[in-house]
Motif scaffolding. Structure first.
Motif, short mmCIF file in Angstrom:
data_model
loop_
_atom_site.label_atom_id
_atom_site.label_comp_id
_atom_site.label_asym_id
_atom_site.label_seq_id
_atom_site.Cartn_x
_atom_site.Cartn_y
_atom_site.Cartn_z
N VAL A 1 9.59 -9.92 3.24
CA VAL A 1 10.93 -9.89 2.65
C VAL A 1 10.86 -10.41 1.21
O VAL A 1 10.27 -11.43 0.93
CB VAL A 1 11.90 -10.75 3.49
N GLY A 2 11.45 -9.68 0.32
CA GLY A 2 11.51 -10.10 -1.08
C GLY A 2 10.37 -9.59 -1.93
O GLY A 2 10.41 -9.71 -3.16
N ALA A 3 9.33 -9.04 -1.30
CA ALA A 3 8.21 -8.51 -2.07
C ALA A 3 8.55 -7.14 -2.65
O ALA A 3 9.52 -6.50 -2.25
CB ALA A 3 6.96 -8.43 -1.19
N GLU A 4 7.74 -6.69 -3.57
CA GLU A 4 7.97 -5.40 -4.24
C GLU A 4 7.46 -4.24 -3.39
O GLU A 4 6.60 -3.47 -3.82
CB GLU A 4 7.30 -5.40 -5.61
N ASN A 5 7.99 -4.12 -2.17
CA ASN A 5 7.60 -3.01 -1.29
C ASN A 5 8.45 -1.79 -1.61
O ASN A 5 9.22 -1.30 -0.79
CB ASN A 5 7.75 -3.43 0.16
N PRO B 1 8.66 2.28 -3.45
CA PRO B 1 7.80 3.45 -3.49
C PRO B 1 6.74 3.36 -4.58
O PRO B 1 7.03 3.05 -5.74
CB PRO B 1 8.78 4.59 -3.75
N GLY B 2 5.49 3.60 -4.18
CA GLY B 2 4.38 3.60 -5.13
C GLY B 2 3.72 2.26 -5.35
O GLY B 2 2.64 2.20 -5.96
N ALA B 3 4.32 1.17 -4.87
CA ALA B 3 3.75 -0.15 -5.09
C ALA B 3 2.78 -0.50 -3.96
O ALA B 3 2.92 -0.02 -2.83
CB ALA B 3 4.86 -1.20 -5.15
N PRO B 4 1.78 -1.35 -4.22
CA PRO B 4 0.89 -1.80 -3.15
C PRO B 4 1.69 -2.52 -2.06
O PRO B 4 2.65 -3.23 -2.35
CB PRO B 4 -0.06 -2.76 -3.86
N ALA B 5 1.29 -2.31 -0.82
CA ALA B 5 2.02 -2.92 0.30
C ALA B 5 1.81 -4.42 0.34
O ALA B 5 0.69 -4.92 0.13
CB ALA B 5 1.55 -2.29 1.61
N VAL B 6 2.89 -5.14 0.59
CA VAL B 6 2.83 -6.59 0.81
C VAL B 6 3.34 -6.83 2.22
O VAL B 6 4.52 -6.63 2.51
CB VAL B 6 3.67 -7.37 -0.22
N GLY C 1 -0.87 6.63 4.31
CA GLY C 1 -0.46 7.73 3.47
C GLY C 1 1.02 7.75 3.15
O GLY C 1 1.49 8.65 2.46
N MET C 2 1.76 6.75 3.61
CA MET C 2 3.20 6.68 3.33
C MET C 2 3.61 5.23 3.06
O MET C 2 4.55 4.71 3.63
CB MET C 2 4.02 7.24 4.49
N GLY C 3 2.83 4.56 2.20
CA GLY C 3 3.19 3.21 1.81
C GLY C 3 2.12 2.18 2.04
O GLY C 3 2.08 1.16 1.34
N LEU C 4 1.25 2.38 3.04
CA LEU C 4 0.19 1.41 3.32
C LEU C 4 -1.08 1.88 2.62
O LEU C 4 -1.69 2.87 3.01
CB LEU C 4 -0.05 1.28 4.83
N ASP C 5 -1.48 1.16 1.58
CA ASP C 5 -2.64 1.53 0.79
C ASP C 5 -3.93 1.08 1.49
O ASP C 5 -3.91 0.33 2.46
CB ASP C 5 -2.53 0.92 -0.60
N TRP C 6 -5.06 1.51 0.98
CA TRP C 6 -6.34 1.24 1.64
C TRP C 6 -6.69 -0.25 1.63
O TRP C 6 -7.24 -0.77 2.61
CB TRP C 6 -7.45 2.08 0.98
N ALA C 7 -6.35 -0.97 0.59
CA ALA C 7 -6.64 -2.41 0.57
C ALA C 7 -5.88 -3.12 1.69
O ALA C 7 -6.46 -3.94 2.42
CB ALA C 7 -6.26 -3.00 -0.79
N ALA C 8 -4.60 -2.83 1.84
CA ALA C 8 -3.82 -3.45 2.91
C ALA C 8 -4.29 -2.97 4.27
O ALA C 8 -4.28 -3.74 5.25
CB ALA C 8 -2.34 -3.15 2.71
N THR C 9 -4.71 -1.71 4.36
CA THR C 9 -5.20 -1.18 5.63
C THR C 9 -6.43 -1.94 6.09
O THR C 9 -6.55 -2.28 7.28
CB THR C 9 -5.53 0.32 5.48
N GLN C 10 -7.36 -2.20 5.19
CA GLN C 10 -8.57 -2.94 5.58
C GLN C 10 -8.22 -4.32 6.12
O GLN C 10 -8.79 -4.77 7.12
CB GLN C 10 -9.50 -3.08 4.38
N GLU C 11 -7.29 -4.98 5.46
CA GLU C 11 -6.89 -6.30 5.94
C GLU C 11 -6.20 -6.20 7.29
O GLU C 11 -6.42 -7.04 8.19
CB GLU C 11 -5.98 -6.98 4.93
N LEU C 12 -5.38 -5.17 7.47
CA LEU C 12 -4.72 -4.97 8.77
C LEU C 12 -5.75 -4.76 9.87
O LEU C 12 -5.63 -5.35 10.95
CB LEU C 12 -3.79 -3.75 8.68
N VAL C 13 -6.74 -3.92 9.63
CA VAL C 13 -7.78 -3.68 10.64
C VAL C 13 -8.49 -4.97 11.00
O VAL C 13 -8.70 -5.27 12.20
CB VAL C 13 -8.78 -2.62 10.11
N ARG C 14 -8.86 -5.74 10.02
CA ARG C 14 -9.61 -6.98 10.29
C ARG C 14 -8.75 -8.01 11.01
O ARG C 14 -9.18 -8.63 11.99
CB ARG C 14 -10.15 -7.55 8.97
N ARG C 15 -7.52 -8.19 10.54
CA ARG C 15 -6.65 -9.19 11.17
C ARG C 15 -6.28 -8.79 12.60
O ARG C 15 -6.34 -9.62 13.52
CB ARG C 15 -5.38 -9.38 10.33
#
Length: 427
Positions: free
Chosen positions: A78-82, A84-89, A119-133
């Motif tokens: 909440v409050g992050a710059e989520n 369109p086009g921004a890296p996911a927080v 492909g609709m907001g979750l970028d690869w950097a955030a995806t890697q962290e999601l997979v690991r966590r």
């Protein structure tokens, strides 16, 4: 002077009795919901007494009659710059807590899939962290997890047909497969927009998948995602003709059968799925599961027939996991009619959430999560909460109530009231 819309008191009891569907009790909580015409104008107000949650239960042990994964979404900070086009927080506490609820109900989690906004907001950097966590959390409780490996670190616009394009897609797949395997999760080989762009024949698909499956340390799930979920996947497997594409798909499975645990098919075509399921059952060698990805027809496909049933890897299960778990427990107990009836009681909700344009179904999954108190705000990364209209969301709330999926009716009523006020709808 503004005319006040008519108020229509409504009694809301779900069907039950001999069908085996849950019989829902009143909660004593009422909410005023608008009705809209096709132009979006309010035409009346319904005073609705919400149902208490369904008689959902957690399993005492592992679910055994079906293998089932819920494809979970991510909760934004909440409050992050989520936008369109921004890296996911990502709000990691809320996101991982949601996965624990699914595991507590005996289901596996399919993570980093299209439900998680690949492909609709979750970028690869955030995806890697999601997979690991998520994989670490699954290991901490001995739960099942599978994660998507795709090619979305590639911009499809940057790759062209030919040797170089196919090599780039193959390398991207390999990178993501390594991330998932290193995290300890099962690999789901997702459909690739980049491959759909550069491949010119079934042989091109076979070449890439041959190389990717050679990297698999354990059997994977192959994902066939239809154009209703992602229009960029048109012509996947080398043909727009579903029978030709299916033949290519089956050839790939035969070639790598020992490396394929199952296939997830998301074409929203029950008859095609049943035919494919029977073709897989007829293969010699190690069994290959069919994990239904049909969020329209899942009750009949999971219930099955005299020749077998589908397992499940479903986005709708992330929205209805208490009901899905209770239904699967009924199948385990030999009560197939009750299990089917419970799933069928959620079918209208599933069809609404996944209505065209289907790729915005994630909005409905997050909306129900918010109504039930599992995320602080009605938000998605990439601003995707704007993907559905207010009328769609109000009808979703009605359908969720009708099948006992408003788990805290008082909270849901307060949040619905806040949503309507914010959007300019007053009683």
């Amino acid at each position: 002077m503004t005319a006040h819309p008519a108020v229509e008191p409504v009694q809301t009891r779900a069907p039950g009795g001999s069908t085996g569907a849950p019989v829902l009790d009143p909660s004593g909580v009422t909410v005023r919901l608008p009705r809209f015409d096709t132009a979006g104008r309010a035409t009346g107000t319904e005073v609705r007494e919400l149902n208490a949650p369904g008689p959902w239960q957690k399993p005492a042990g592992p679910i055994s009659s079906r293998v089932a994964f819920a494809a979970a979404h991510v909760v934004p900070q909440v409050g992050a710059e989520n936008v369109p086009g921004a890296p996911a927080v990502v709000d990691w506490d809320a996101t991982l807590a949601y996965r624990h609820r699914i595991w507590e109900h005996g289901l596996g989690v399919a993570d980093a899939m299209d439900t998680a906004q690949r492909g609709m907001g979750l970028d690869w950097a955030a995806t890697q962290e999601l997979v690991r966590r998520s994989s670490a959390e699954a290991a901490s409780v001995g739960a099942r997890i599978a994660c998507g490996a795709g090619t979305d670190q590639l911009d499809p616009a940057s790759v062209e047909p030919g040797e170089a394009g196919l090599a780039a897609v193959t390398d991207a797949y390999r990178e993501q497969v390594r991330v998932v395997q290193d995290a300890g999760a099962q690999v789901i080989v997702m459909a690739s927009r980049a491959l759909a762009k550069v491949a010119r024949s079934p042989e091109d698909y076979a070449r890439v998948y041959d190389a990717v499956l050679a990297e698999a340390e354990k059997p994977v799930v192959l994902h066939w995602l239809g154009t209703m979920f992602d229009p960029a996947l048109a012509g996947y497997w080398g043909s727009d003709d579903v029978d030709s594409a299916t033949a290519t798909f089956l050839d790939l499975i035969r070639t790598h059968q020992d490396r394929v645990d199952g296939v997830k098919v998301s074409l929203l075509d029950a008859q095609h799925e049943i035919g494919l399921r029977r073709a897989l059952a007829a293969l010699d060698g190690s069994p290959v599961r069919l994990y239904t990805g049909d969020d329209f027809n899942y009750p009949e496909l999971i219930a099955g027939d005299e020749q077998g049933h589908s397992d499940a890897l479903l986005g709708i299960f992330a929205a209805i996991y208490p009901a899905a778990s209770t239904a699967l427990q009924a199948f385990d107990a030999g009560e197939a009619g009750r299990g089917h009836a419970i799933l069928a009681s959620t079918e209208k909700l599933g069809r609404h959430i996944f209505a065209a344009p289907t790729y915005y179904y994630k909005t409905g999954v997050a909306f129900l999560s918010w109504l039930n108190g599992f995320q602080p705000g009605f938000q998605l990364v990439g601003g995707l909460q704007s993907g559905r209209s207010l009328a769609h969301l109000v009808d979703l709330a009605r359908l969720a109530d009708g099948c006992g999926m408003l788990l805290d009716p008082a909270l849901a009523a307060r949040r619905l009231d806040a949503l309507l006020t914010t959007n300019g709808v007053t009683a």
